[in-house]
Write an enzyme that holds these catalytic residues in place. Structure first.
Site, PDB file in Angstrom:
ATOM      1  N   ASP A   1       0.907  -1.416  -0.094  1.00 32.62           N
ATOM      2  CA  ASP A   1      -0.041  -0.023   0.024  1.00 32.62           C
ATOM      3  C   ASP A   1       0.799   1.442   0.142  1.00 32.62           C
ATOM      4  O   ASP A   1       2.009   1.094  -0.429  1.00 32.62           O
ATOM      5  CB  ASP A   1      -1.069  -0.119   1.122  1.00 32.62           C
ATOM      6  CG  ASP A   1      -2.322   0.633   0.913  1.00 32.62           C
ATOM      7  OD1 ASP A   1      -2.177   1.943   1.045  1.00 32.62           O
ATOM      8  OD2 ASP A   1      -3.322  -0.100   0.663  1.00 32.62           O
TER       9      ASP A   1
ATOM     10  N   ARG B   1      -5.619  16.329   3.774  1.00 30.88           N
ATOM     11  CA  ARG B   1      -4.724  15.364   4.005  1.00 30.88           C
ATOM     12  C   ARG B   1      -3.032  15.833   3.699  1.00 30.88           C
ATOM     13  O   ARG B   1      -2.699  14.964   2.915  1.00 30.88           O
ATOM     14  CB  ARG B   1      -5.002  14.010   3.579  1.00 30.88           C
ATOM     15  CG  ARG B   1      -4.354  12.637   4.413  1.00 30.88           C
ATOM     16  CD  ARG B   1      -4.476  11.474   3.529  1.00 30.88           C
ATOM     17  NE  ARG B   1      -3.984  10.442   4.162  1.00 30.88           N
ATOM     18  CZ  ARG B   1      -3.723   9.170   3.763  1.00 30.88           C
ATOM     19  NH1 ARG B   1      -3.492   9.199   2.389  1.00 30.88           N
ATOM     20  NH2 ARG B   1      -3.085   8.396   4.592  1.00 30.88           N
TER      21      ARG B   1
ATOM     22  N   LYS C   1      -4.129  -0.721  -6.688  1.00 30.03           N
ATOM     23  CA  LYS C   1      -5.186  -0.030  -6.007  1.00 30.03           C
ATOM     24  C   LYS C   1      -5.073   1.405  -6.328  1.00 30.03           C
ATOM     25  O   LYS C   1      -3.814   2.059  -5.748  1.00 30.03           O
ATOM     26  CB  LYS C   1      -4.593  -0.269  -4.207  1.00 30.03           C
ATOM     27  CG  LYS C   1      -5.946   0.504  -3.515  1.00 30.03           C
ATOM     28  CD  LYS C   1      -5.662   0.215  -2.033  1.00 30.03           C
ATOM     29  CE  LYS C   1      -6.469   0.691  -1.127  1.00 30.03           C
ATOM     30  NZ  LYS C   1      -6.036   0.363   0.478  1.00 30.03           N
ATOM     31  N   TRP C   2      -6.009   2.046  -6.645  1.00 28.19           N
ATOM     32  CA  TRP C   2      -5.966   3.340  -7.277  1.00 28.19           C
ATOM     33  C   TRP C   2      -6.677   4.351  -6.062  1.00 28.19           C
ATOM     34  O   TRP C   2      -7.958   4.281  -6.078  1.00 28.19           O
ATOM     35  CB  TRP C   2      -6.653   3.506  -8.588  1.00 28.19           C
ATOM     36  CG  TRP C   2      -6.570   4.834  -9.189  1.00 28.19           C
ATOM     37  CD1 TRP C   2      -7.113   5.995  -8.681  1.00 28.19           C
ATOM     38  CD2 TRP C   2      -6.220   5.360 -10.387  1.00 28.19           C
ATOM     39  NE1 TRP C   2      -6.928   7.018  -9.711  1.00 28.19           N
ATOM     40  CE2 TRP C   2      -6.371   6.751 -10.915  1.00 28.19           C
ATOM     41  CE3 TRP C   2      -5.488   4.524 -11.581  1.00 28.19           C
ATOM     42  CZ2 TRP C   2      -6.030   7.296 -12.022  1.00 28.19           C
ATOM     43  CZ3 TRP C   2      -5.249   5.223 -12.762  1.00 28.19           C
ATOM     44  CH2 TRP C   2      -5.598   6.388 -13.065  1.00 28.19           C
ATOM     45  N   ASP C   3      -6.108   5.114  -5.495  1.00 33.58           N
ATOM     46  CA  ASP C   3      -6.888   5.956  -4.485  1.00 33.58           C
ATOM     47  C   ASP C   3      -7.000   7.447  -4.630  1.00 33.58           C
ATOM     48  O   ASP C   3      -6.393   8.085  -5.785  1.00 33.58           O
ATOM     49  CB  ASP C   3      -5.613   5.731  -3.215  1.00 33.58           C
ATOM     50  CG  ASP C   3      -6.425   5.600  -1.913  1.00 33.58           C
ATOM     51  OD1 ASP C   3      -7.826   6.306  -1.767  1.00 33.58           O
ATOM     52  OD2 ASP C   3      -6.118   5.070  -0.820  1.00 33.58           O
TER      53      ASP C   3
ATOM     54  N   ASN D   1      -7.737  10.828  -2.157  1.00 38.46           N
ATOM     55  CA  ASN D   1      -7.927  10.840  -0.727  1.00 38.46           C
ATOM     56  C   ASN D   1      -8.303  12.304  -0.433  1.00 38.46           C
ATOM     57  O   ASN D   1      -8.153  12.785   0.802  1.00 38.46           O
ATOM     58  CB  ASN D   1      -6.674  10.588   0.004  1.00 38.46           C
ATOM     59  CG  ASN D   1      -6.596   9.039   0.258  1.00 38.46           C
ATOM     60  OD1 ASN D   1      -7.750   8.406   0.462  1.00 38.46           O
ATOM     61  ND2 ASN D   1      -5.545   8.284   0.111  1.00 38.46           N
TER      62      ASN D   1
ATOM     63  N   CYS E   1     -10.465   3.075  -4.891  1.00 35.72           N
ATOM     64  CA  CYS E   1     -10.630   3.468  -3.656  1.00 35.72           C
ATOM     65  C   CYS E   1     -10.821   4.908  -3.428  1.00 35.72           C
ATOM     66  O   CYS E   1     -10.140   5.804  -4.360  1.00 35.72           O
ATOM     67  CB  CYS E   1      -9.422   3.017  -2.744  1.00 35.72           C
ATOM     68  SG  CYS E   1      -9.289   3.158  -1.289  1.00 35.72           S
TER      69      CYS E   1
ATOM     70  N   ASP F   1     -12.741   2.442   4.674  1.00 33.96           N
ATOM     71  CA  ASP F   1     -11.638   2.089   5.506  1.00 33.96           C
ATOM     72  C   ASP F   1     -11.962   1.548   6.856  1.00 33.96           C
ATOM     73  O   ASP F   1     -11.173   1.236   7.745  1.00 33.96           O
ATOM     74  CB  ASP F   1     -11.007   3.395   5.909  1.00 33.96           C
ATOM     75  CG  ASP F   1      -9.840   3.831   4.431  1.00 33.96           C
ATOM     76  OD1 ASP F   1      -9.562   2.965   3.937  1.00 33.96           O
ATOM     77  OD2 ASP F   1      -9.460   5.064   4.614  1.00 33.96           O
TER      78      ASP F   1
END
Ligand code: GLA
Length: 725
Positions: free
Chosen positions: A368, A445, A478-480, A482, A528, A550
């Site tokens: 991750d 973030r 995994k393409w996030d 945020n 994600c 999450d």
């Protein structure tokens, strides 16, 4: 053909196995909707055109005369702004004169087998042209030269219709689209409850139900993405409709950006529902000859309750939305490093995870966040997609070789649409983030959003990703995403096009994702966004699975998974067993099995007893994979309705195997629970795979299954499997 044109009555009839839909070309070529509901044989029904006319200062078209018809109360097929229809409009175009009066009338149509795709945008598709028929209705505003194509595709055997609109400028002057919705549905009553999915980070998609009231209500996002806060899904269920009974309409937008799904109930007690791009912060200039495609909306109607509406969506998305190798191929069971290590890992630790995971039967290790740039916490390096060699000496290749040598596949994390102010990329391109001049942009973030509406920005990110992906054996991404988007502006857009930014951003995202899945078709791709902040059909078109939340606490997950299942199939719901919960591993596994299943923990820290439970879960995952991924879901007892327990059931398509899961949220008052099952063949006999007891499908559906002895206390759960004798 599932689409008929009745020339005598000038009506179009669109039939699926669960619904009929009738459009009429009325006097002066107004397009009206006469009917949407349960299947009926007629191609025309009378008495709907002039719905309770002139009720309240309604206006008449002088050519038709004041004999009853008024656009104010008539069931308009695609209500427009400013020409006598005062309800929320699906379309408003500002023309060269500067006014926004928009009035489109029928000019022609075309019916054909199959379905066209939308250039540059995701949509549902036909596997074979015989699966669906398409109607294109052409309508024009004679004054402004705006031409609209309304697309209807009928997936007859699925019980699904899709709709969308294209707006074209056929005049010699520029015009601007102010609002363009993908669908507009006028229903003759307001006797419905609206169901929406609201939420927040770690509490996604709570199902909320309320009766329609006069005025406006609905769900929207202005966050730049479909969002945690509201999902682009709305259902209208007749009062009293439940999982098994009652008329239900379901609407879902294939879009990842700002959306709006609004119902307006007028003084006549009728309902208009529109769904599409949110007109707030939207505008689109069309030069002569240019056109604009609104995204696609999926529509389901059934008389068999909310449960059947969901199953229609699930089957349809599994067969006609999700694509590529992993649509049908069994997906590897993964372990993800995030909750096990956060940013604190190196090659040795990851290889140690892989070694232990292998012993448990896990098939893939996902590394991750934290492998790139100088990323040791969440304050830096987004945009610097090169390996941090302090953590991974020699780069990815030696790590992947060692993970593969342990017998595991390897996956990696990206957040391509973001940039940290503290990054090499930001130093080189301080104007590439989304911002407007003169304002200090909001941070989320510690990061900004990268302006992927720009081709040069996308190209840079793509080249960085290609460099890594083409040189290394990566099996999964995994393409996030945020944070949400504020300070919406793009340095390249001129002032009069700034309102195009949000949509252009989404088109940029689609472009990047499309490049990824077409260049690397074997990579399994999971979406994600801080958990499930971008859980929508558009993302499912690119990635067959999406991390649902999450929040991995199994009791909390019950609500998230029940809500998500309103329209999204189990095959799409990322669900993992993690270490962070007081609830035991059995229940964590029983809940996560509902989704794509995997682990989110340090496998070295499992006790011997826990490791044995995990091994059993892995075996169960393989055994139940087809049942869950391709079977039919029945929500027997919902945690939204029952404070004590949740119960659900998966039935195989052939009805020859099924499983029932019960999770206790609060200590039961009674030690046993009797639950009536659904979806079985009443004439088949089924054997309980654990006890050997045999009973008929009729018994299990009428008298019910006795459950619950093994799941008495809160946090306990049980699963039973039955197969046909
Ligand atoms: C998001 C995701 C998590 C994890 C972190 C990494 O919050 O939802 O699963 O990937 O980002 O920063």
């Amino acid at each position: 053909m599932s689409i008929i044109y009745d020339a005598q009555n000038k009506t179009f009839k669109l039939d699926t196995k669960t619904s009929s839909y009738i459009i009429k070309v009325y006097d002066e070529n107004y397009l009206l909707n006469l009917y949407y509901g349960a299947p009926i044989p007629e191609t025309y029904i009378s008495g709907r055109e002039m719905r309770r006319p002139n009720a309240s200062f309604s206006l008449a078209n002088p050519v038709i005369g004041e004999h009853g018809f008024t656009p104010d109360t008539a069931p308009m097929e695609y209500g427009c702004n400013g020409a006598g229809d005062f309800r929320i409009s699906a379309l408003s175009v500002r023309n060269a004169n500067g006014d926004s009066v928009t009035d489109i009338r029928y000019v022609g149509h075309k019916i054909y087998a199959g379905k066209p795709q939308i250039p540059g945008q995701p949509s549902t598709y036909v596997n074979d042209a015989s699966e669906a028929d398409t109607l294109e209705i052409y309508a024009e505003d004679k004054v402004t030269g705006v031409r609209v194509t309304l697309y209807y595709t009928v997936f007859s055997t699925c019980g699904v219709m899709t709709r969308r609109a294209r707006v074209e400028n056929t005049s010699s002057c520029e015009c601007e689209i102010e609002r363009v919705f993908s669908l507009c549905v006028d229903l003759p009553t307001m006797d419905y409850d609206m169901i929406t999915l609201y939420g927040r980070h770690c509490r996604e998609r709570d199902a909320e139900r309320r009766p329609l009231a006069h005025g406006l209500q609905g769900a929207e996002s202005k966050r730049g993405v479909s969002s945690h806060a509201q999902n682009p899904f709305v259902a209208l269920a007749e009062h009293g409709a439940d999982e098994r009974h009652g008329d239900v309409y379901g609407f879902n937008l294939v879009y990842s950006g700002n959306f709006s799904a609004l119902a307006e109930c007028d003084f006549n007690g009728t309902t208009r529902l529109i769904m599409g791009i949110n007109p707030v912060d939207f505008g689109w200039k069309l030069a002569p000859g240019e056109y604009f495609d609104a995204p696609e909306a999926v529509m389901v109607f059934t008389e068999e309750g909310i449960g059947e509406m969901s199953r229609i969506f699930h089957r349809f998305y599994n067969s006609n939305l999700i694509r590529g190798r992993w649509k049908t191929e069994k997906r590897p069971l993964l372990i993800n490093s995030w909750e096990a290590a956060y940013f604190d890992f190196d090659t040795e630790k990851l290889v140690a995870f892989a070694k232990e995971a292998k012993k448990l039967g896990i098939e893939m290790l996902v590394m991750d966040d934290g492998w790139f740039g100088k990323r040791n916490d969440d304050t830096t390096s987004l945009g610097d997609w090169f390996v941090n060699e302090e953590k991974l000496p020699g780069g990815l290749a030696p790590l992947i070789e060692r993970v593969n040598a342990e017998g595991l596949k390897f996956g990696i994390w990206y957040e391509p649409e973001m940039i940290s102010p503290e990054s090499e990329l930001f130093k080189a391109h301080p104007d590439w983030h989304v911002h407007v001049d003169g304002r200090v942009p909001m941070l989320g973030r510690h990061q900004y959003v990268l302006d992927v509406s720009r081709e040069d920005v996308r190209e840079n990110i793509w080249q960085q990703m290609y460099e890594v992906l083409s040189r290394n054996k990566i099996d999964y991404i995994k393409w996030d995403f945020n944070r949400n988007i504020s300070d919406a502006g793009s340095a390249l857009l001129p002032a009069d096009r700034k309102k195009e930014f949000f949509h252009r951003f989404i088109l940029g995202t689609y472009d990047l994702m499309n490049r990824l899945v077409t260049t690397f078709p074997d990579i399994l791709f999971e979406n994600c966004s801080g958990g499930g902040g971008r859980f929508d059909p558009a993302m499912l078109y690119y990635s067959p699975q999406i991390w649902a939340s999450d929040n991995t606490d199994p009791i909390e997950r019950l609500y998230i998974q029940f809500g998500t299942s309103m329209c999204y199939p189990a095959s799409s719901m990322g669900a993992h067993v993690s270490a962070c919960s007081r609830t035991g591993y059995e229940t964590k596994g029983n809940v996560a099995l509902w989704g794509t299943f995997g682990y989110e923990l340090d496998p070295r820290k499992l006790t011997a007893e826990e490791a044995e439970i995990v091994k059993k879960q892995v075996a169960e995952y393989h055994d139940s994979y087809d049942l869950i991924h391709y079977g039919d879901l029945y929500r027997l007892v919902s945690p939204f309705d029952n404070p004590y327990r949740a119960i659900w059931q998966f039935v195989s398509p052939k009805k020859d195997r099924f499983m029932v899961t019960l999770v206790t949220m609060r200590r039961q008052a009674d030690k046993k629970v009797i639950v009536k099952l659904q979806g079985l063949d009443p004439d088949k006999r089924y054997r309980n795979e654990t006890t050997g007891e045999v009973c008929s499908g009729a018994w299990l559906m009428k008298a019910g299954l006795v459950l619950g002895y093994a799941a008495y206390e809160s946090g306990e759960s049980c699963v039973v499997y039955f197969s046909e004798v």
